[in-house]
Scaffold this motif. Structure first.
Motif, PDB file in Angstrom:
ATOM      1  N   ALA A 270      12.713  49.988  59.778  1.00  0.00           N
ATOM      2  CA  ALA A 270      11.686  48.756  59.963  1.00  0.00           C
ATOM      3  C   ALA A 270      10.213  49.498  59.477  1.00  0.00           C
ATOM      4  CB  ALA A 270      11.506  48.396  61.466  1.00  0.00           C
ATOM      5  N   ASP A 271      10.040  50.928  59.771  1.00  0.00           N
ATOM      6  CA  ASP A 271       8.916  51.295  59.103  1.00  0.00           C
ATOM      7  C   ASP A 271       8.733  51.499  57.611  1.00  0.00           C
ATOM      8  OD1 ASP A 271      10.821  53.392  58.899  1.00  0.00           O
ATOM      9  OD2 ASP A 271       9.504  55.151  59.690  1.00  0.00           O
ATOM     10  N   ARG A 272       9.619  51.174  56.812  1.00  0.00           N
ATOM     11  CA  ARG A 272       9.591  51.124  55.396  1.00  0.00           C
ATOM     12  C   ARG A 272       9.576  49.667  54.937  1.00  0.00           C
ATOM     13  NH1 ARG A 272      10.678  55.669  52.480  1.00  0.00           N
ATOM     14  NH2 ARG A 272       9.913  54.516  51.079  1.00  0.00           N
ATOM     15  N   PRO A 273       8.374  48.815  55.145  1.00  0.00           N
ATOM     16  CA  PRO A 273       8.192  47.678  54.599  1.00  0.00           C
ATOM     17  C   PRO A 273       8.642  47.377  52.957  1.00  0.00           C
ATOM     18  CG  PRO A 273       6.194  48.333  55.323  1.00  0.00           C
ATOM     19  CD  PRO A 273       7.166  49.353  55.710  1.00  0.00           C
ATOM     20  N   ASP A 274       8.054  48.623  52.599  1.00  0.00           N
ATOM     21  CA  ASP A 274       8.372  48.619  50.873  1.00  0.00           C
ATOM     22  C   ASP A 274       9.844  48.221  50.700  1.00  0.00           C
ATOM     23  OD1 ASP A 274       8.538  51.315  52.109  1.00  0.00           O
ATOM     24  OD2 ASP A 274       8.973  52.052  50.106  1.00  0.00           O
ATOM     25  N   ARG A 275      10.710  48.404  51.564  1.00  0.00           N
ATOM     26  CA  ARG A 275      12.308  48.381  51.171  1.00  0.00           C
ATOM     27  C   ARG A 275      12.543  47.110  51.590  1.00  0.00           C
ATOM     28  NH1 ARG A 275      14.874  54.328  53.035  1.00  0.00           N
ATOM     29  NH2 ARG A 275      13.696  55.642  51.509  1.00  0.00           N
ATOM     30  N   TYR A 276      11.987  46.427  52.552  1.00  0.00           N
ATOM     31  CA  TYR A 276      12.642  44.874  53.017  1.00  0.00           C
ATOM     32  C   TYR A 276      12.894  44.283  51.673  1.00  0.00           C
ATOM     33  CZ  TYR A 276      10.048  45.894  57.602  1.00  0.00           C
ATOM     34  OH  TYR A 276       9.652  46.499  58.551  1.00  0.00           O
ATOM     35  N   GLY A 277      12.141  43.950  50.776  1.00  0.00           N
ATOM     36  CA  GLY A 277      12.616  42.980  49.587  1.00  0.00           C
ATOM     37  C   GLY A 277      13.925  43.500  48.947  1.00  0.00           C
ATOM     38  N   LYS A 278      13.856  44.679  48.683  1.00  0.00           N
ATOM     39  CA  LYS A 278      14.842  45.381  47.920  1.00  0.00           C
ATOM     40  C   LYS A 278      16.264  44.889  48.713  1.00  0.00           C
ATOM     41  CE  LYS A 278      16.967  49.567  45.768  1.00  0.00           C
ATOM     42  NZ  LYS A 278      16.833  50.912  45.600  1.00  0.00           N
ATOM     43  N   ALA A 279      16.272  45.335  50.211  1.00  0.00           N
ATOM     44  CA  ALA A 279      17.349  45.023  50.829  1.00  0.00           C
ATOM     45  C   ALA A 279      17.684  43.605  50.882  1.00  0.00           C
ATOM     46  CB  ALA A 279      17.068  45.454  52.225  1.00  0.00           C
ATOM     47  N   LEU A 280      16.760  42.651  50.978  1.00  0.00           N
ATOM     48  CA  LEU A 280      17.146  41.384  50.892  1.00  0.00           C
ATOM     49  C   LEU A 280      17.517  40.951  49.446  1.00  0.00           C
ATOM     50  CD1 LEU A 280      14.005  40.154  52.702  1.00  0.00           C
ATOM     51  CD2 LEU A 280      16.483  39.588  53.462  1.00  0.00           C
ATOM     52  N   GLU A 281      17.243  41.611  48.564  1.00  0.00           N
ATOM     53  CA  GLU A 281      17.996  41.216  47.139  1.00  0.00           C
ATOM     54  C   GLU A 281      19.159  41.669  47.411  1.00  0.00           C
ATOM     55  OE1 GLU A 281      15.536  43.192  44.338  1.00  0.00           O
ATOM     56  OE2 GLU A 281      13.694  41.948  44.541  1.00  0.00           O
ATOM     57  N   ARG A 282      19.809  42.675  47.824  1.00  0.00           N
ATOM     58  CA  ARG A 282      20.998  43.206  47.483  1.00  0.00           C
ATOM     59  C   ARG A 282      22.185  42.727  48.669  1.00  0.00           C
ATOM     60  NH1 ARG A 282      20.969  47.874  44.470  1.00  0.00           N
ATOM     61  NH2 ARG A 282      23.399  47.790  44.637  1.00  0.00           N
ATOM     62  N   ALA A 283      21.843  42.406  49.926  1.00  0.00           N
ATOM     63  CA  ALA A 283      22.438  42.188  50.999  1.00  0.00           C
ATOM     64  C   ALA A 283      22.456  40.731  51.455  1.00  0.00           C
ATOM     65  CB  ALA A 283      22.297  43.134  51.986  1.00  0.00           C
ATOM     66  N   ASP A 284      23.325  40.214  52.045  1.00  0.00           N
ATOM     67  CA  ASP A 284      23.446  38.822  52.562  1.00  0.00           C
ATOM     68  C   ASP A 284      22.500  38.589  53.712  1.00  0.00           C
ATOM     69  OD1 ASP A 284      25.647  37.625  50.820  1.00  0.00           O
ATOM     70  OD2 ASP A 284      26.525  39.370  51.839  1.00  0.00           O
ATOM     71  N   CYS A 285      22.478  39.733  54.625  1.00  0.00           N
ATOM     72  CA  CYS A 285      21.665  39.688  55.967  1.00  0.00           C
ATOM     73  C   CYS A 285      21.287  40.952  56.026  1.00  0.00           C
ATOM     74  CB  CYS A 285      22.518  39.282  57.052  1.00  0.00           C
ATOM     75  SG  CYS A 285      21.762  39.418  58.609  1.00  0.00           S
ATOM     76  N   VAL A 286      20.096  41.290  56.452  1.00  0.00           N
ATOM     77  CA  VAL A 286      19.305  42.511  56.587  1.00  0.00           C
ATOM     78  C   VAL A 286      18.984  42.783  58.145  1.00  0.00           C
ATOM     79  CG1 VAL A 286      17.248  44.188  56.127  1.00  0.00           C
ATOM     80  CG2 VAL A 286      18.358  42.511  54.282  1.00  0.00           C
TER      81      VAL A 286
END
Length: 294
Positions: A18-34
């Motif tokens: 959660a302390d890496r908001p720069d990764r939120y979007g990438k995670a959502l692009e790759r996975a169904d649920c984050v």
């Protein structure tokens, strides 16, 4: 009459610090649920930064479609009750729009009652990762606020006083296989989907694929991931083979034909066969559907 908690998007569920908001979007692009993680993925000195990042992200109107998605695409793992961070986590989430929370180290219904009182209406993913949590996983699964039940191997290792949940070749040791089975059985008995634990060795794609295939064959609805590269492996494992889909669709065509009692490939088409066919078709839709890009 209480309504059932909402379901999670799946099958690939990805943890993201959660302390890496720069990764939120990438995670959502790759996975169904984050799972935006405020617990183990965030060092003690970074907890406040993680809360601020999460708060800013949820306040951005551009992220509302993701927050309101159905099935749920965002879960926040908070810190355990009694950790010293729980109250601060709950305070931030109270007005965030977050609709699902993972509670780690659940050991009693009282833990779930407290979270449900602190965050009314929030769906709970109960993480059973201690000996007591595994032993009580049936009553945990039966709690009305629980949307899914996950088991965790690494904290369970600590709870048991062990040193490793896996053998040198990556397979789970017998006691952890037993815990995995116990949580899955009790989740199903409680009418809730099960989430299989993470596969720690990111480089071992074959081991992950084998474990994910076993997870879906055993009845897990989801498998958790710790790296974006694992999401596609999990999704592929949950995707039925062309022959499985062909057989399932043929069974359902016979059922819908109105012929009464029917046979298919030498066997009777009874209720268990019909339910399995329905699940294979649904699994094909879910695993074959690309994650929604936020």
């Amino acid at each position: 009459m209480k309504t059932a908690p909402p379901s999670l998007a799946g099958p690939a569920i990805l943890f993201c610090p959660a302390d890496r908001p720069d990764r939120y979007g990438k995670a959502l692009e790759r996975a169904d649920c984050v799972i935006l993680d405020l617990e183990d993925a965030v060092a003690g000195g970074r907890k406040a930064d993680a809360r601020r990042a999460l708060q800013a992200w949820t306040a951005d109107p551009a992220n509302r479609p993701v927050l309101t998605a159905d099935p749920l695409r965002i879960v926040v793992r908070i810190n355990a009750i009694g950790s010293g961070h729980y109250a601060d986590d709950v305070r931030v989430l109270a007005a965030s729009g977050i609709r699902a929370v993972m509670l780690p180290k659940v050991e009693a219904v009282a833990d779930l009652d407290r979270l449900a009182a602190d965050l009314p209406g929030v769906a709970v993913v109960a993480l059973c990762e201690t000996a007591l949590g595994v032993a009580r996983s049936l009553e945990i699964a039966q709690h009305p606020a629980v949307a899914a039940v996950m088991w965790g191997g690494e904290d369970l290792t600590t709870s048991l006083g062990g040193t490793s949940s896996r053998t040198a070749n990556g397979t789970l040791r017998h006691v952890f296989q037993a815990a995995r089975s116990t949580v899955l059985l009790n989740a199903a008995a409680g009418g809730k989907p099960g989430i299989d634990t993470v596969y720690i060795d990111i480089r071992d794609v074959t081991g992950l694929a084998d474990e994910a295939k076993d997870a879906v064959a055993s009845g897990f609805a989801f498998k958790a991931c710790i790296h974006p590269s694992q999401a596609d492996v999990v999704r592929s494992a949950f995707l039925p083979s062309p022959d499985e889909l062909r057989r399932a669709r043929a069974v359902m065509d016979l059922v819908h034909s109105g012929r009464g009692v029917v046979q298919f490939e030498g066997g009777m088409v009874d209720e268990p066969v019909i339910r399995q066919a329905e699940r294979i078709i649904e699994r094909g839709k879910a695993a074959g559907r690309p994650p929604h890009v936020p």
